[in-house]
Design a protein around this motif. Sequence first.
Motif, PDB file in Angstrom:
ATOM      1  N   ARG A 181       0.845  -1.183   0.000  1.00  0.00           N
ATOM      2  CA  ARG A 181       0.000   0.000   0.000  1.00  0.00           C
ATOM      3  C   ARG A 181       0.885   1.239   0.000  1.00  0.00           C
ATOM      4  O   ARG A 181       1.848   1.328   0.760  1.00  0.00           O
TER       5      ARG A 181
ATOM      6  N   ARG B 223      -0.321   4.305   0.676  1.00  0.00           N
ATOM      7  CA  ARG B 223      -0.954   5.291   1.566  1.00  0.00           C
ATOM      8  C   ARG B 223      -1.164   6.607   0.827  1.00  0.00           C
ATOM      9  O   ARG B 223      -1.153   7.680   1.432  1.00  0.00           O
TER      10      ARG B 223
ATOM     11  N   ILE C 169      -3.761   8.636  -1.874  1.00  0.00           N
ATOM     12  CA  ILE C 169      -5.049   8.702  -2.557  1.00  0.00           C
ATOM     13  C   ILE C 169      -4.931   9.742  -3.667  1.00  0.00           C
ATOM     14  O   ILE C 169      -4.586  10.900  -3.406  1.00  0.00           O
TER      15      ILE C 169
ATOM     16  N   LEU D  72      -7.889  12.980   4.982  1.00  0.00           N
ATOM     17  CA  LEU D  72      -7.127  11.784   4.628  1.00  0.00           C
ATOM     18  C   LEU D  72      -5.868  11.647   5.476  1.00  0.00           C
ATOM     19  O   LEU D  72      -5.482  10.541   5.868  1.00  0.00           O
TER      20      LEU D  72
ATOM     21  N   ARG E 243      -6.299   9.958   8.596  1.00  0.00           N
ATOM     22  CA  ARG E 243      -6.449   8.505   8.442  1.00  0.00           C
ATOM     23  C   ARG E 243      -5.151   7.841   7.994  1.00  0.00           C
ATOM     24  O   ARG E 243      -5.132   6.651   7.691  1.00  0.00           O
TER      25      ARG E 243
ATOM     26  N   TYR F  98      -3.279   8.802   5.249  1.00  0.00           N
ATOM     27  CA  TYR F  98      -3.088   8.855   3.795  1.00  0.00           C
ATOM     28  C   TYR F  98      -2.622  10.241   3.371  1.00  0.00           C
ATOM     29  O   TYR F  98      -2.894  11.236   4.042  1.00  0.00           O
TER      30      TYR F  98
ATOM     31  N   ASP G 163      -3.683   4.037  -3.667  1.00  0.00           N
ATOM     32  CA  ASP G 163      -4.571   3.070  -3.033  1.00  0.00           C
ATOM     33  C   ASP G 163      -6.029   3.308  -3.407  1.00  0.00           C
ATOM     34  O   ASP G 163      -6.871   2.407  -3.272  1.00  0.00           O
TER      35      ASP G 163
ATOM     36  N   VAL H 220     -14.177  10.774   2.562  1.00  0.00           N
ATOM     37  CA  VAL H 220     -13.013  10.167   3.218  1.00  0.00           C
ATOM     38  C   VAL H 220     -13.398   8.825   3.831  1.00  0.00           C
ATOM     39  O   VAL H 220     -12.690   7.819   3.663  1.00  0.00           O
TER      40      VAL H 220
ATOM     41  N   CYS I 231     -11.906   5.210   2.292  1.00  0.00           N
ATOM     42  CA  CYS I 231     -11.120   4.378   3.209  1.00  0.00           C
ATOM     43  C   CYS I 231     -11.788   3.020   3.426  1.00  0.00           C
ATOM     44  O   CYS I 231     -11.112   1.991   3.508  1.00  0.00           O
ATOM     45  N   GLU I 232     -13.109   3.022   3.498  1.00  0.00           N
ATOM     46  CA  GLU I 232     -13.841   1.761   3.641  1.00  0.00           C
ATOM     47  C   GLU I 232     -13.617   0.872   2.423  1.00  0.00           C
ATOM     48  O   GLU I 232     -13.406  -0.345   2.558  1.00  0.00           O
TER      49      GLU I 232
ATOM     50  N   GLU J  42     -10.054  -0.610   2.604  1.00  0.00           N
ATOM     51  CA  GLU J  42      -9.869  -1.602   3.661  1.00  0.00           C
ATOM     52  C   GLU J  42     -10.767  -2.821   3.482  1.00  0.00           C
ATOM     53  O   GLU J  42     -10.466  -3.901   3.989  1.00  0.00           O
TER      54      GLU J  42
END
Length: 355
Positions: free
Chosen positions: A64, A66, A68, A91, A94, A96, A122, A304, A308-309, A312
């Motif tokens: 990853r 990290r 976006i 981000l 979180r 990123y 990602d 965001v 992220c969901e 992941e």
Amino acid sequence: MNEGRRPATSTDVARRAGVSQSAVSRAFTPGASIAEETRRKVEEAARALGYRPNAIARSLTTRRSRIIGMAAAYLQNQFYPEVLEAMSRGLRARGYQLLLLMPEHGRHADPLLEEVMAWQVDGLILASTTLSSALAEQCRQAGIPVLLFNRTTSTAHVSSVTGENHRGGQRIADLLVAGGHRRFGFVAGIENSSTSQERERGFTEGLARHGFDLPARAVGSYSFEAASAAARNLLARADRPDAIFCANDHMAIAVAEVARHEFGLRIPEDLALVGFDDTAPAKWRSYALTSFSQPLQPMVDAAVALVCEMIENPAAPTRQAVVPGELVMRASTRLPESGWLDRDGQRIWRGHESG
């Protein structure tokens, strides 16, 4: 410090702190689960050794980056610089980083695919640009989740976050009719933009509900220059509109400039003007622009959380989140006798909902 020697590694930090190497990794990963005492030991050891985590090395291990990617085709509209700032903050909290990509204004984001793959992002957020089914499929095959921000698409497997574009257009029609207007105009954004299409559809449906025909129409392409030309087109008509709705605030300001300085019109006495987004310039006293709000922070928070969901949990279903807004009334439109309320220092149009 390690001057004259090799840079400290995570193994060195783990040894000095008396913890495992995985604990060092968790200590420098935002949101990772780690005991506060362990984190303190790791941070003290890192400071003593001059250690800095290597994001590139970590990405090789975790697969990853990290990062976006966010594609925004133009930043003249004040809405998007504000979005970028808020998105970057959200981000970063979180873990990123945001990478800004700039496709050509009014075109698909497809030419950015090579950049997206080269940076190994990602996830990809598309704002103020359109998505082709080919790009969506290529990103899906590469395992890169795509989120549309302030845009929608009929393409499957793509989530989105938008404001109330259709409802906003309807509310604007209700307000202008209640203000006594009878000749309407609409300045469209980019023709293939879902936001402009939905706002126009809501506006025309709202006018039809009150018994009015389609408004006079010109295309502003979300550009100050094109919107100025659109204003000249509409205002030079023999049946000049006495109220114009622009698909965003940026174009509404261009129309206001042309109306005042080239046609000598008074706003709102001769021409009522409404925008969309409720950006900072709409609040400036020079314009005092009535505008349907797109609540920036709630929209960014939703974007965001959603991107992220998707990163992941790749199996998560696609979602189309719609963030509610309000029609904020200012001095660019006439004040109807009723149908509005004062809230937190702002005048909000409610129309038939006010009762």
